[in-house]
Design a protein around this motif. Sequence first.
Motif, PDB file in Angstrom:
ATOM      1  N   ALA A   1      -4.390  -0.386  -8.042  1.00 44.97           N
ATOM      2  CA  ALA A   1      -3.371  -0.996  -7.328  1.00 44.97           C
ATOM      3  C   ALA A   1      -3.412  -0.262  -5.762  1.00 44.97           C
ATOM      4  CB  ALA A   1      -1.790  -0.538  -7.673  1.00 44.97           C
ATOM      5  N   VAL A   2      -3.525   0.815  -5.898  1.00 44.45           N
ATOM      6  CA  VAL A   2      -3.780   1.293  -4.398  1.00 44.45           C
ATOM      7  C   VAL A   2      -5.103   0.689  -3.859  1.00 44.45           C
ATOM      8  CG1 VAL A   2      -4.439   3.447  -2.868  1.00 44.45           C
ATOM      9  CG2 VAL A   2      -2.621   3.405  -4.731  1.00 44.45           C
TER      10      VAL A   2
ATOM     11  N   HIS B   1      -2.731   2.596 -11.491  1.00 48.74           N
ATOM     12  CA  HIS B   1      -2.305   3.161 -10.250  1.00 48.74           C
ATOM     13  C   HIS B   1      -3.088   3.342  -9.113  1.00 48.74           C
ATOM     14  CE1 HIS B   1       1.383   4.758 -12.484  1.00 48.74           C
ATOM     15  NE2 HIS B   1       1.791   4.137 -11.497  1.00 48.74           N
ATOM     16  N   ARG B   2      -4.220   3.675  -9.291  1.00 46.27           N
ATOM     17  CA  ARG B   2      -5.437   4.175  -8.521  1.00 46.27           C
ATOM     18  C   ARG B   2      -5.925   2.619  -8.032  1.00 46.27           C
ATOM     19  NH1 ARG B   2      -5.960   8.880 -11.143  1.00 46.27           N
ATOM     20  NH2 ARG B   2      -6.600  10.569  -9.409  1.00 46.27           N
TER      21      ARG B   2
ATOM     22  N   LEU C   1       0.825  -1.099  -0.132  1.00 43.81           N
ATOM     23  CA  LEU C   1      -0.074  -0.045  -0.072  1.00 43.81           C
ATOM     24  C   LEU C   1       0.863   1.221  -0.027  1.00 43.81           C
ATOM     25  CD1 LEU C   1      -2.680   1.266   0.174  1.00 43.81           C
ATOM     26  CD2 LEU C   1      -2.748   1.037   2.467  1.00 43.81           C
TER      27      LEU C   1
ATOM     28  N   GLY D   1     -12.011  11.005  -5.588  1.00 44.40           N
ATOM     29  CA  GLY D   1     -10.591  11.128  -6.069  1.00 44.40           C
ATOM     30  C   GLY D   1     -10.223  10.190  -7.349  1.00 44.40           C
ATOM     31  N   GLY D   2     -11.442   9.837  -7.888  1.00 46.21           N
ATOM     32  CA  GLY D   2     -11.217   8.959  -9.301  1.00 46.21           C
ATOM     33  C   GLY D   2     -10.974   7.505  -8.820  1.00 46.21           C
ATOM     34  N   PHE D   3     -11.154   6.992  -7.547  1.00 42.35           N
ATOM     35  CA  PHE D   3     -10.723   5.465  -7.325  1.00 42.35           C
ATOM     36  C   PHE D   3     -12.132   4.755  -7.498  1.00 42.35           C
ATOM     37  CE2 PHE D   3      -7.773   8.014  -4.972  1.00 42.35           C
ATOM     38  CZ  PHE D   3      -6.582   7.288  -4.998  1.00 42.35           C
TER      39      PHE D   3
ATOM     40  N   PHE E   1      -4.486  -3.026  -2.818  1.00 37.56           N
ATOM     41  CA  PHE E   1      -3.875  -3.020  -1.449  1.00 37.56           C
ATOM     42  C   PHE E   1      -4.727  -2.509  -0.047  1.00 37.56           C
ATOM     43  CE2 PHE E   1      -0.020  -3.695  -4.126  1.00 37.56           C
ATOM     44  CZ  PHE E   1       0.560  -4.758  -3.369  1.00 37.56           C
ATOM     45  N   LEU E   2      -5.312  -1.619  -0.428  1.00 38.24           N
ATOM     46  CA  LEU E   2      -6.246  -1.296   0.615  1.00 38.24           C
ATOM     47  C   LEU E   2      -7.165  -2.180   1.027  1.00 38.24           C
ATOM     48  CD1 LEU E   2      -6.915   1.493   2.275  1.00 38.24           C
ATOM     49  CD2 LEU E   2      -8.546   2.214   0.816  1.00 38.24           C
TER      50      LEU E   2
ATOM     51  N   CYS F   1       2.679   1.747  -3.456  1.00 42.91           N
ATOM     52  CA  CYS F   1       1.578   2.061  -4.563  1.00 42.91           C
ATOM     53  C   CYS F   1       1.099   3.467  -4.227  1.00 42.91           C
ATOM     54  CB  CYS F   1       0.521   1.118  -4.655  1.00 42.91           C
ATOM     55  SG  CYS F   1       0.841  -0.490  -5.214  1.00 42.91           S
TER      56      CYS F   1
ATOM     57  N   VAL G   1      -7.370  12.714 -13.509  1.00 46.04           N
ATOM     58  CA  VAL G   1      -8.322  12.515 -14.326  1.00 46.04           C
ATOM     59  C   VAL G   1      -9.651  13.544 -14.221  1.00 46.04           C
ATOM     60  CG1 VAL G   1      -8.207  10.011 -14.651  1.00 46.04           C
ATOM     61  CG2 VAL G   1      -9.303  10.917 -12.670  1.00 46.04           C
TER      62      VAL G   1
ATOM     63  N   LEU H   1       1.532   6.486  -6.852  1.00 48.37           N
ATOM     64  CA  LEU H   1       0.554   7.328  -7.297  1.00 48.37           C
ATOM     65  C   LEU H   1       0.911   8.849  -7.146  1.00 48.37           C
ATOM     66  CD1 LEU H   1      -2.600   7.145  -8.179  1.00 48.37           C
ATOM     67  CD2 LEU H   1      -2.973   7.475  -5.599  1.00 48.37           C
TER      68      LEU H   1
ATOM     69  N   ARG I   1     -14.630   7.865  -4.674  1.00 48.09           N
ATOM     70  CA  ARG I   1     -15.033   8.258  -6.112  1.00 48.09           C
ATOM     71  C   ARG I   1     -14.779   9.707  -6.447  1.00 48.09           C
ATOM     72  NH1 ARG I   1     -20.921   4.923  -6.724  1.00 48.09           N
ATOM     73  NH2 ARG I   1     -20.328   3.662  -5.029  1.00 48.09           N
TER      74      ARG I   1
ATOM     75  N   LEU J   1      -6.600  -5.218   0.767  1.00 52.27           N
ATOM     76  CA  LEU J   1      -5.972  -6.292   1.578  1.00 52.27           C
ATOM     77  C   LEU J   1      -5.685  -5.946   3.147  1.00 52.27           C
ATOM     78  CD1 LEU J   1      -3.090  -7.560  -0.810  1.00 52.27           C
ATOM     79  CD2 LEU J   1      -5.252  -8.689  -0.508  1.00 52.27           C
ATOM     80  N   VAL J   2      -5.441  -4.587   3.150  1.00 51.45           N
ATOM     81  CA  VAL J   2      -5.180  -4.107   4.636  1.00 51.45           C
ATOM     82  C   VAL J   2      -6.682  -4.192   5.563  1.00 51.45           C
ATOM     83  CG1 VAL J   2      -5.051  -1.954   5.662  1.00 51.45           C
ATOM     84  CG2 VAL J   2      -3.458  -2.559   4.100  1.00 51.45           C
TER      85      VAL J   2
ATOM     86  N   GLY K   1      -8.191 -11.464   0.043  1.00 48.19           N
ATOM     87  CA  GLY K   1      -6.866 -11.578   1.159  1.00 48.19           C
ATOM     88  C   GLY K   1      -6.854 -12.597   1.934  1.00 48.19           C
TER      89      GLY K   1
END
Lengths: 159, 468
Positions: free
Chosen positions: B177-178, B174-175, A50, B438-440, B181-182, A53, A65, A57, B436, B184-185, B452
């Motif tokens: 992937a974050v 990139h988003r 995390l 933030g575009g995630f 991992f979030l 990444c 975007v 980012l 959302r 998984l956390v 996980g």
Amino acid sequence: MSPRIFAVVPLVCAACWTLLAGVRRGLTLRGADMPFPGPGLWPALAGTGLLLCTLALCFSRTQSVPSPFQPLHDGNMRRAARNSLSGLALACVLWLCLTPFSGWLFSSAAALFLAARAAGNSSKTAALMAVIMPALLYFCIVRGLGWPLPDSLPFRSAL
Amino acid sequence: MIEWFPSDAMHPVLEGLFAVGGDPLLWLLVLAGVLLGMIVGVLPGFGPPAAMALLFPLTYVMPPLPGIAMLAGIFYGAKYGGAVTSILLGIPGETDAVATLLEGHPLARAGRARQALAAATLASFCGGMAAIFMMAALAPVLTEAALYLGPAGRFTLMLTALALVALLGPGGFHRNAVMVFLGLVLALPGMDPVHGTERMTLGGHLWGGVELTSMLLGLFGIGDILDSLLRPPPKNTERGGSEAERDASVERGSGLNAFFAALRGSLLGFAAGLVPCGAGVTASFASHALEKKLSRYPESFGKGAWAGLTGPEASNNAAAVASFAPLLLLGLPTNPIMAALLGALTIGGIVPGPRLPLEQGEFYWGLIFSLALGNILLLALGLGLSRVWAALALLPWRLVWPCVLMLCLIGSLMGAGGMEGPVQCVFFGILSALLRRGGFSPAPLVLAFVLGPRLESGLVQMISGGLF
């Protein structure tokens, strides 16, 4: 300050906390002849991933975007949407505060009335929604399916 | 060689058929699921993951097959419902329905709304049924292949699925992937699945871990409400062109073309449905592009070509059905809806994986037959109630969202059995809105959250087994 910082800081904090929690719990356990993966290994890996990444980012160039949302701070937002948002927040808080003391039926009716009014419905429509919806749920879920939804005083003592 | 049909027991396919045919409750629940899915698909701003999350707690009190069949009905019902608003209003109820809009709405504007709806319904049916046949035919092959996978193979497969989610999911690599991992956390708090010890419980507050129901209801239920309130009102995607021009542009001799387009779309959709994330959207646009390339009248595309309507519609329903194959045969969810279904399967004591058709043949084949039943009901409801869907699409959002909000809060209370559920639901609702903005996209987060603990167990198994 860039708005990106608001996304990055909590993510980096969460990553560091997870990583530290993993390291503290131990990455390996001593087995008879070889090290055995410890309970901290997976949290440490997830936290590191995390963190990396989030930093990637942060430094990537292709991340801007166009936001589909209206900015909240420049007065551009529709009044109705603003009212709805505050009504939604208030309804959630009211429901969360009332439910442990009054049970879900009463709190749902009160919160639904508030949310429906804030959404722009008339008092009559909001009152109808507040009566019909919880009653429908009560007969379908509690009576129909026999689901023991926590309610009023016994629920309060359970808390 | 696996003995698929043991001689001393009833044929598993027949067992499945009897399980579906002899259970009126299952019929009712599939009907309810398909109806609810169609309603959810028609209502803009409220997605199928949220609807599934709302009904998710009901699977606690139901036998596994009817519960899962109902949730599955919501999924493909919503896929069809999205097409109704696309055709009639020019507003896609679902992202997968955007390709349907390109041809369906011009047809509706040319006065062929009912025919367009009927064509979309038949194409959805065709796609769904083709995918069910392919899934049933491929089950033995996939199962035999999956049985050769050891712990390392399963771990690699799950890792590949998450990598594909990050690569193909909405929001950019990139988003995503974050978010992976979030996820998984977020799956970490609670009981360690390998050592059985408590970890990251914030002083015991998260002893039971993060509740999947509350997370789904927050991210997709409250998240969808906040999303719809914060976004500008949708613009009706009207296109220019005179009525005569639009009428002339509708492809001629198109009945057979539309049928073959639906068949091609079904094949494309089935292949895309096996790949994690974004399957429906990719398949429907790919099908639209393919039909345009193969058409003798490519200029009619974008103005109301029947082949451009039936191809994407079939492909998007085939992708929806195909995504059950990796879930049931590999235990691999390819989208948030399948992640919710994986949770429901676990609650029902069903272990998805290559041994499922062998050890729980009645459930596996029963689910396949219930998917076929759902598709037949979808056809009947779609053709019979087109006027109702059109009226429902115009229901004011101000009447809908307060009810959805209450359902989310009560659903999370039911799922968790205490106030920690609604608190988590509200937290995830706020998180969803922030993400959302933030575009995630929350989809990779949910998939990683579900996978996980399995990844963790797989990794420890691999290391302990000396595979590293």
